[in-house]
Design a protein around this motif. Structure first.
Motif, PDB file in Angstrom:
ATOM      1  N   ILE A 101       0.831  -1.258  -0.089  1.00 45.65           N
ATOM      2  CA  ILE A 101      -0.020   0.026   0.044  1.00 45.65           C
ATOM      3  C   ILE A 101       0.866   1.190   0.189  1.00 45.65           C
ATOM      4  O   ILE A 101       1.884   1.324   0.740  1.00 45.65           O
ATOM      5  CB  ILE A 101      -1.078  -0.031   1.066  1.00 45.65           C
ATOM      6  CG1 ILE A 101      -2.062  -1.180   1.126  1.00 45.65           C
ATOM      7  CG2 ILE A 101      -1.654   1.371   1.283  1.00 45.65           C
ATOM      8  CD1 ILE A 101      -2.857  -1.545   2.134  1.00 45.65           C
ATOM      9  N   VAL A 102       0.360   2.273  -0.727  1.00 41.27           N
ATOM     10  CA  VAL A 102       1.174   3.511  -0.759  1.00 41.27           C
ATOM     11  C   VAL A 102       0.177   4.848  -0.132  1.00 41.27           C
ATOM     12  O   VAL A 102      -1.186   4.651  -0.307  1.00 41.27           O
ATOM     13  CB  VAL A 102       1.353   3.975  -2.260  1.00 41.27           C
ATOM     14  CG1 VAL A 102       0.364   4.425  -3.178  1.00 41.27           C
ATOM     15  CG2 VAL A 102       2.355   5.267  -2.112  1.00 41.27           C
TER      16      VAL A 102
ATOM     17  N   ALA B 235      -5.788   0.010  -9.956  1.00 36.54           N
ATOM     18  CA  ALA B 235      -5.439   0.020  -8.507  1.00 36.54           C
ATOM     19  C   ALA B 235      -6.761   0.464  -7.831  1.00 36.54           C
ATOM     20  O   ALA B 235      -7.227   1.432  -8.086  1.00 36.54           O
ATOM     21  CB  ALA B 235      -4.312   1.136  -8.261  1.00 36.54           C
ATOM     22  N   ALA B 236      -6.956  -0.117  -6.614  1.00 42.79           N
ATOM     23  CA  ALA B 236      -7.876   0.452  -5.847  1.00 42.79           C
ATOM     24  C   ALA B 236      -7.746   1.401  -4.875  1.00 42.79           C
ATOM     25  O   ALA B 236      -6.491   1.383  -4.340  1.00 42.79           O
ATOM     26  CB  ALA B 236      -8.386  -0.899  -4.866  1.00 42.79           C
TER      27      ALA B 236
ATOM     28  N   ARG C 199      -7.714   2.749  10.451  1.00 43.72           N
ATOM     29  CA  ARG C 199      -6.565   1.854  10.147  1.00 43.72           C
ATOM     30  C   ARG C 199      -6.799   1.004   8.749  1.00 43.72           C
ATOM     31  O   ARG C 199      -7.971   0.723   8.498  1.00 43.72           O
ATOM     32  CB  ARG C 199      -7.004   0.578  11.265  1.00 43.72           C
ATOM     33  CG  ARG C 199      -6.004  -0.760  11.004  1.00 43.72           C
ATOM     34  CD  ARG C 199      -5.921  -1.638  12.059  1.00 43.72           C
ATOM     35  NE  ARG C 199      -7.184  -2.435  12.012  1.00 43.72           N
ATOM     36  CZ  ARG C 199      -7.752  -3.128  12.970  1.00 43.72           C
ATOM     37  NH1 ARG C 199      -7.064  -3.190  14.227  1.00 43.72           N
ATOM     38  NH2 ARG C 199      -8.891  -3.894  12.901  1.00 43.72           N
ATOM     39  N   VAL C 200      -5.784   0.862   8.063  1.00 46.08           N
ATOM     40  CA  VAL C 200      -5.786   0.597   6.589  1.00 46.08           C
ATOM     41  C   VAL C 200      -4.768  -0.553   6.634  1.00 46.08           C
ATOM     42  O   VAL C 200      -3.478  -0.462   7.135  1.00 46.08           O
ATOM     43  CB  VAL C 200      -5.286   1.501   5.653  1.00 46.08           C
ATOM     44  CG1 VAL C 200      -5.211   1.060   4.206  1.00 46.08           C
ATOM     45  CG2 VAL C 200      -6.052   2.887   5.851  1.00 46.08           C
TER      46      VAL C 200
ATOM     47  N   ASP D  69      -4.566   9.942   0.547  1.00 45.21           N
ATOM     48  CA  ASP D  69      -4.910   8.800  -0.483  1.00 45.21           C
ATOM     49  C   ASP D  69      -4.297   7.702   0.044  1.00 45.21           C
ATOM     50  O   ASP D  69      -3.231   7.492   0.650  1.00 45.21           O
ATOM     51  CB  ASP D  69      -4.530   8.941  -1.778  1.00 45.21           C
ATOM     52  CG  ASP D  69      -5.115  10.151  -2.314  1.00 45.21           C
ATOM     53  OD1 ASP D  69      -6.492  10.394  -2.342  1.00 45.21           O
ATOM     54  OD2 ASP D  69      -4.528  10.944  -3.173  1.00 45.21           O
ATOM     55  N   PHE D  70      -5.206   6.217   0.132  1.00 44.75           N
ATOM     56  CA  PHE D  70      -4.439   5.002   0.254  1.00 44.75           C
ATOM     57  C   PHE D  70      -4.731   4.347  -1.178  1.00 44.75           C
ATOM     58  O   PHE D  70      -5.887   4.277  -1.499  1.00 44.75           O
ATOM     59  CB  PHE D  70      -5.131   4.310   1.318  1.00 44.75           C
ATOM     60  CG  PHE D  70      -4.835   5.252   2.582  1.00 44.75           C
ATOM     61  CD1 PHE D  70      -3.743   4.792   3.468  1.00 44.75           C
ATOM     62  CD2 PHE D  70      -5.628   6.060   3.212  1.00 44.75           C
ATOM     63  CE1 PHE D  70      -3.500   5.487   4.681  1.00 44.75           C
ATOM     64  CE2 PHE D  70      -5.407   6.885   4.418  1.00 44.75           C
ATOM     65  CZ  PHE D  70      -4.447   6.340   5.243  1.00 44.75           C
ATOM     66  N   LEU D  71      -3.614   3.599  -1.532  1.00 47.91           N
ATOM     67  CA  LEU D  71      -4.026   2.853  -2.819  1.00 47.91           C
ATOM     68  C   LEU D  71      -2.969   1.224  -2.817  1.00 47.91           C
ATOM     69  O   LEU D  71      -1.965   1.725  -2.137  1.00 47.91           O
ATOM     70  CB  LEU D  71      -3.465   3.556  -3.995  1.00 47.91           C
ATOM     71  CG  LEU D  71      -3.892   5.013  -4.319  1.00 47.91           C
ATOM     72  CD1 LEU D  71      -3.142   6.093  -3.705  1.00 47.91           C
ATOM     73  CD2 LEU D  71      -4.101   5.031  -5.881  1.00 47.91           C
ATOM     74  N   ASP D  72      -3.490   0.422  -3.582  1.00 50.47           N
ATOM     75  CA  ASP D  72      -2.857  -0.713  -3.530  1.00 50.47           C
ATOM     76  C   ASP D  72      -1.801  -0.726  -4.786  1.00 50.47           C
ATOM     77  O   ASP D  72      -1.356  -1.859  -5.239  1.00 50.47           O
ATOM     78  CB  ASP D  72      -3.692  -1.948  -3.583  1.00 50.47           C
ATOM     79  CG  ASP D  72      -4.502  -1.935  -4.741  1.00 50.47           C
ATOM     80  OD1 ASP D  72      -4.307  -1.026  -5.595  1.00 50.47           O
ATOM     81  OD2 ASP D  72      -5.474  -2.929  -4.762  1.00 50.47           O
TER      82      ASP D  72
END
Ligand SMILES: [Fe+2]
Length: 302
Positions: A85-86, A105-106, A286-287, A157-160
């Protein structure tokens, strides 16, 4: 084998793209996870100041990329915050529209600071963004952002992307009309306001949100009254935390701890036992990459 022929022998193996299993520079397997990623913290206050400066010279045409990527400080890494994850701090200035696009990417975002009039358009649906809201853009959904207020809006932002890059299944497409027009408004399953999801009360509570919405990313909201402690055993799951309200501390088994204010982000890579401690009544986001690991049977704990 004669010593004299080893050097040419290994040289020839290399030319044939073979690596001798008996003489590897490092092993391919080991008894337990050895995470290369490190626990790391990024501060919203620093990001906000740096983004405000970027706003002076990065034009609106690049608004969708006017973000600060949280790069885990390990050798050779130029992008990922954790293994799969970024995370990135993003800003959209007053009156701006960030063009729509979609990717395999989600993605999701946690709104940190935004006045009413900030919204994301996801597949034509207007989704308003308020502080504490989680807004989802599953794989291949069109999304663009607009700020129709008089103040800059900020979110995380959080992406896979690290996982999608690793699997080499990346596709990206800019929207042909630029900013995707709004075709619907109203409640959306892609908007999850933190306080509504947690309900009333002040007791310690963890709620999983957006279950099964993103195949790779797990999301939870955690309410921690002042003094509450939440322990996490060594696990193969990689964690990222951000604070929505109040103050919390992440204590690592090494004895170090980091205090997190609203909008700060901390990543705790796999196989690091740690605890979340509320220094004040806190709501923590939490991610994790647990859904991804669960699909391949790799969720393990010590
Ligand atoms: Fe995107």
């Amino acid at each position: 084998m004669n010593q004299d022929i080893r050097a040419p022998y290994y040289g020839e193996l290399g030319r044939l793209s073979f690596s001798p299993g008996w003489a590897r520079p490092e092993p391919a397997m080991w008894p337990a996870p050895r995470p290369k990623f490190k626990p790391a913290v990024w501060r919203f206050a620093a990001a906000r100041a740096a983004l405000d400066q970027a706003g002076e010279f990065v034009p609106v045409e690049q608004a969708e990329r006017r973000n600060l990527i949280m790069v885990n400080p390990i050798e050779g890494n130029v992008y990922a915050s954790s293994r799969n994850i970024v995370a990135a701090y993003q800003m959209v200035k007053a009156g701006e529209k960030a063009r729509s696009h979609r990717h395999t990417a989600a993605a999701l975002r946690l709104v940190v600071d935004a006045k009413p009039g900030t919204y994301t358009v996801v597949d034509g649906a207007r989704i308003d963004m308020a502080p504490g809201d989680v807004v989802l853009t599953p794989s291949w959904c069109w999304h663009g952002h607009a700020n129709e207020t008089d103040a800059t809006s900020y979110w995380i932002d959080f992406l896979d992307v690290p996982f999608v890059q690793h699997s080499e299944a990346m596709f990206f497409e800019p929207n042909p009309v630029g900013f995707e027009p709004i075709t619907s408004t109203g409640p959306s399953p892609y908007r999850i306001p933190a306080r509504e999801a947690l309900g009333s009360g002040r007791d310690a509570k963890t709620v999983e949100i957006a279950k099964d919405a993103l195949p790779t990313i797990g999301l939870s909201l955690m309410r921690l009254p002042s003094g509450a402690r939440h322990d996490v055993a060594k696990t193969t799951v990689n964690h990222l935390y951000s604070v929505i309200s109040g103050k919390a501390r992440v204590a690592l088994e090494s004895g170090t701890s980091e205090s997190l204010a609203v909008g700060d982000v901390m990543t705790v890579p796999c196989w690091h036992a740690h605890s979340l401690i509320a220094d004040d009544d806190a709501i923590v986001f939490r991610v994790t990459d647990e859904p991804l690991l669960a699909k391949v049977g790799l969720v393990k704990s010590a």
